[in-house]
Design a protein around this motif. Sequence first.
Motif, PDB file in Angstrom:
ATOM      1  N   ALA A  11       0.878  -1.173   0.000  1.00  0.00           N
ATOM      2  CA  ALA A  11       0.000   0.000   0.000  1.00  0.00           C
ATOM      3  C   ALA A  11       0.913   1.219   0.000  1.00  0.00           C
ATOM      4  N   LEU A  12       0.533   2.230  -0.683  1.00  0.00           N
ATOM      5  CA  LEU A  12       1.312   3.469  -0.734  1.00  0.00           C
ATOM      6  C   LEU A  12       0.660   4.478   0.187  1.00  0.00           C
ATOM      7  N   LEU A  13       1.406   4.918   1.177  1.00  0.00           N
ATOM      8  CA  LEU A  13       0.891   5.938   2.080  1.00  0.00           C
ATOM      9  C   LEU A  13       1.440   7.261   1.607  1.00  0.00           C
ATOM     10  N   ALA A  14       0.593   8.131   1.130  1.00  0.00           N
ATOM     11  CA  ALA A  14       1.037   9.421   0.634  1.00  0.00           C
ATOM     12  C   ALA A  14       0.425  10.497   1.490  1.00  0.00           C
ATOM     13  N   ALA A  15       1.227  11.458   1.865  1.00  0.00           N
ATOM     14  CA  ALA A  15       0.691  12.527   2.696  1.00  0.00           C
ATOM     15  C   ALA A  15       1.143  13.859   2.147  1.00  0.00           C
ATOM     16  N   LEU A  16       0.231  14.766   2.092  1.00  0.00           N
ATOM     17  CA  LEU A  16       0.521  16.141   1.737  1.00  0.00           C
ATOM     18  C   LEU A  16      -0.036  16.974   2.880  1.00  0.00           C
ATOM     19  N   ILE A  33      -4.201  10.706  -7.367  1.00  0.00           N
ATOM     20  CA  ILE A  33      -3.914  12.121  -7.129  1.00  0.00           C
ATOM     21  C   ILE A  33      -4.496  12.528  -5.792  1.00  0.00           C
ATOM     22  N   ARG A  34      -3.642  13.116  -4.949  1.00  0.00           N
ATOM     23  CA  ARG A  34      -4.031  13.628  -3.646  1.00  0.00           C
ATOM     24  C   ARG A  34      -3.476  15.035  -3.505  1.00  0.00           C
ATOM     25  N   GLY A  36      -3.159  17.622  -5.296  1.00  0.00           N
ATOM     26  CA  GLY A  36      -2.318  18.154  -6.361  1.00  0.00           C
ATOM     27  C   GLY A  36      -1.051  17.369  -6.631  1.00  0.00           C
ATOM     28  N   VAL A  37      -0.904  16.206  -5.994  1.00  0.00           N
ATOM     29  CA  VAL A  37       0.270  15.362  -6.213  1.00  0.00           C
ATOM     30  C   VAL A  37      -0.191  14.014  -6.748  1.00  0.00           C
ATOM     31  N   SER A  38       0.422  13.593  -7.861  1.00  0.00           N
ATOM     32  CA  SER A  38       0.137  12.292  -8.461  1.00  0.00           C
ATOM     33  C   SER A  38       1.159  11.288  -7.934  1.00  0.00           C
ATOM     34  N   PHE A  39       0.677  10.112  -7.515  1.00  0.00           N
ATOM     35  CA  PHE A  39       1.531   9.053  -6.994  1.00  0.00           C
ATOM     36  C   PHE A  39       1.323   7.802  -7.842  1.00  0.00           C
ATOM     37  N   ARG A  79       4.544  13.320  -8.704  1.00  0.00           N
ATOM     38  CA  ARG A  79       4.513  14.420  -9.669  1.00  0.00           C
ATOM     39  C   ARG A  79       3.547  15.497  -9.194  1.00  0.00           C
ATOM     40  N   ASN A  80       4.001  16.744  -9.273  1.00  0.00           N
ATOM     41  CA  ASN A  80       3.163  17.888  -8.932  1.00  0.00           C
ATOM     42  C   ASN A  80       2.265  18.185 -10.127  1.00  0.00           C
ATOM     43  N   VAL A  81       0.963  18.026  -9.954  1.00  0.00           N
ATOM     44  CA  VAL A  81       0.005  18.314 -11.028  1.00  0.00           C
ATOM     45  C   VAL A  81      -0.875  19.507 -10.666  1.00  0.00           C
TER      46      VAL A  81
END
Length: 177
Positions: A11-16, A33-34, A36-39, A79-81
């Motif tokens: 699982a990918l844990l992404a935090a902004l 996408i979370r 504004g960031v694409s993972f 990636r910053n989208v």
Amino acid sequence: MRLTPRVLRPALLAALLAASALAQGPSEPAPVIRNGVSFVMAQDLVKVSVQNGVRAEQFIQSPSAVQAGDILREQVTVRNVRGQTIAQVTVGIPIPRETVFSGGVTPNSSRWTVAYSADGGRTYSPRPMQDVTVTENGKSVTRSQPAPPESYTHVRWTVAGLRKDETLKLEFRVRVR
């Protein structure tokens, strides 16, 4: 022992500025996408060969099966989208079940730092500690010592800022149990 990527897909844990989670499927990696960031998470089998004394690595994308002892590269493309710079992007990835951390981490840079967790993602440190109890002079003594890398449960990068349309590839390696 043969395990399918379905079992090993982390699982990918992404935090902004806050945590959010993503579970990757067994087929082609799909972006999530979370804020504004694409993972995009990918898992590759690492095959090493030596020819004429030169070491070379080959990556087999999304292997259909792996064996105990195989090395896998866990990679997240960030990636910053959003269309503008984003400050403080945190990317955390759990070590997949049936594997142990084996290094190969995208190292610290002037733009990001790397930290690890040995307690299921509750705390992070560049060098996690663990308590061990030993007997000294007939008495039990508990000490804090560096946790062995094999006990790490998560890897986390904290990126100071992600410029408009910027893409980063962050990775680490694991060994199949």
